[in-house]
Design a protein around this motif. Structure first.
Motif, PDB file in Angstrom:
ATOM      1  N   SER A 112      38.690  44.220  34.891  1.00  0.00           N
ATOM      2  CA  SER A 112      39.020  42.805  35.107  1.00  0.00           C
ATOM      3  C   SER A 112      38.069  42.243  36.150  1.00  0.00           C
ATOM      4  N   VAL A 113      37.862  40.948  36.086  1.00  0.00           N
ATOM      5  CA  VAL A 113      36.990  40.283  37.032  1.00  0.00           C
ATOM      6  C   VAL A 113      37.816  39.323  37.880  1.00  0.00           C
ATOM      7  N   GLY A 114      37.632  39.411  39.201  1.00  0.00           N
ATOM      8  CA  GLY A 114      38.277  38.489  40.130  1.00  0.00           C
ATOM      9  C   GLY A 114      37.231  37.584  40.755  1.00  0.00           C
ATOM     10  N   TRP A 115      37.630  36.408  41.135  1.00  0.00           N
ATOM     11  CA  TRP A 115      36.718  35.424  41.718  1.00  0.00           C
ATOM     12  C   TRP A 115      37.260  35.001  43.076  1.00  0.00           C
ATOM     13  N   PRO A 116      36.705  35.533  44.162  1.00  0.00           N
ATOM     14  CA  PRO A 116      37.188  35.122  45.487  1.00  0.00           C
ATOM     15  C   PRO A 116      36.788  33.676  45.769  1.00  0.00           C
ATOM     16  N   GLN A 133      43.240  61.481  30.383  1.00  0.00           N
ATOM     17  CA  GLN A 133      43.599  61.092  31.750  1.00  0.00           C
ATOM     18  C   GLN A 133      44.207  59.695  31.735  1.00  0.00           C
ATOM     19  N   PRO A 134      45.118  59.438  32.660  1.00  0.00           N
ATOM     20  CA  PRO A 134      45.684  58.089  32.702  1.00  0.00           C
ATOM     21  C   PRO A 134      44.588  57.060  33.014  1.00  0.00           C
ATOM     22  N   ARG A 135      44.707  55.908  32.405  1.00  0.00           N
ATOM     23  CA  ARG A 135      43.724  54.853  32.596  1.00  0.00           C
ATOM     24  C   ARG A 135      43.997  54.128  33.911  1.00  0.00           C
ATOM     25  N   ASN A 136      42.989  54.053  34.738  1.00  0.00           N
ATOM     26  CA  ASN A 136      43.092  53.319  35.994  1.00  0.00           C
ATOM     27  C   ASN A 136      42.407  51.978  35.825  1.00  0.00           C
ATOM     28  N   PRO A 137      43.124  50.879  36.030  1.00  0.00           N
ATOM     29  CA  PRO A 137      42.477  49.581  35.904  1.00  0.00           C
ATOM     30  C   PRO A 137      41.462  49.376  37.023  1.00  0.00           C
ATOM     31  N   VAL A 138      40.401  48.692  36.715  1.00  0.00           N
ATOM     32  CA  VAL A 138      39.349  48.403  37.679  1.00  0.00           C
ATOM     33  C   VAL A 138      39.206  46.890  37.770  1.00  0.00           C
ATOM     34  N   VAL A 139      39.156  46.391  38.993  1.00  0.00           N
ATOM     35  CA  VAL A 139      38.943  44.966  39.221  1.00  0.00           C
ATOM     36  C   VAL A 139      37.673  44.820  40.036  1.00  0.00           C
ATOM     37  N   ILE A 140      36.740  44.036  39.530  1.00  0.00           N
ATOM     38  CA  ILE A 140      35.537  43.760  40.307  1.00  0.00           C
ATOM     39  C   ILE A 140      35.613  42.315  40.787  1.00  0.00           C
TER      40      ILE A 140
END
Length: 138
Positions: A74-78, A42-49
């Motif tokens: 990936s990690v995001g920092w609000p 399956q195509p890889r779906n990127p995940v951002v938390i």
């Protein structure tokens, strides 16, 4: 209680632990491997938390756990003090106010079960009815 809210399907994935330690939070990416990780063929779906900047999120263990999954996670920092930018904050508020309010639990196992039942009820409530747009045949 730690959770991820799916952007596309609005699905809530929750894990509970008895403490609020960094090590407990660092184990959470393992819970994401099955529902969110790459699947063969399956195509890889990127995940951002999106993580807050509290001590539980910024400890060494919490920073290195997602690094092992960097090919899809990936990690995001609000910014600080901006819960309106993190969609899961609205879900937490709804879960606490409507699904977990006025309940008494006797032990941690009961609390864990109650939380997961509430998450399931909230998820069912948030999912669109798949039959709503279908026409009834005569």
């Amino acid at each position: 209680m730690t959770g991820v809210l799916g952007w596309r399907d609005r699905r809530l994935i929750v894990a509970t632990s008895e403490t609020r330690r960094c090590a407990d939070f660092a184990a959470y990416p393992e819970d994401l491997d099955h529902p969110c990780g790459p699947k063969p063929g399956q195509p890889r779906n990127p995940v951002v938390i999106m993580q807050g900047k509290g001590p539980i999120h910024t400890g060494k263990a919490a920073r290195t756990a997602p690094a092992a999954r960097a090919h899809w996670l990936s990690v995001g920092w609000p910014p600080k003090y901006a819960p309106e930018l993190n969609d899961i904050e609205t879900v937490w508020r709804d879960l606490k106010a409507h699904h977990l309010a006025h309940q008494t639990v006797t032990d941690t196992d009961n609390l864990d079960r109650t939380i997961h039942e509430a998450v399931e009820a909230l998820s069912l409530e948030r999912k669109p009815n798949p039959l709503a747009n279908q026409r009834l045949s005569a």
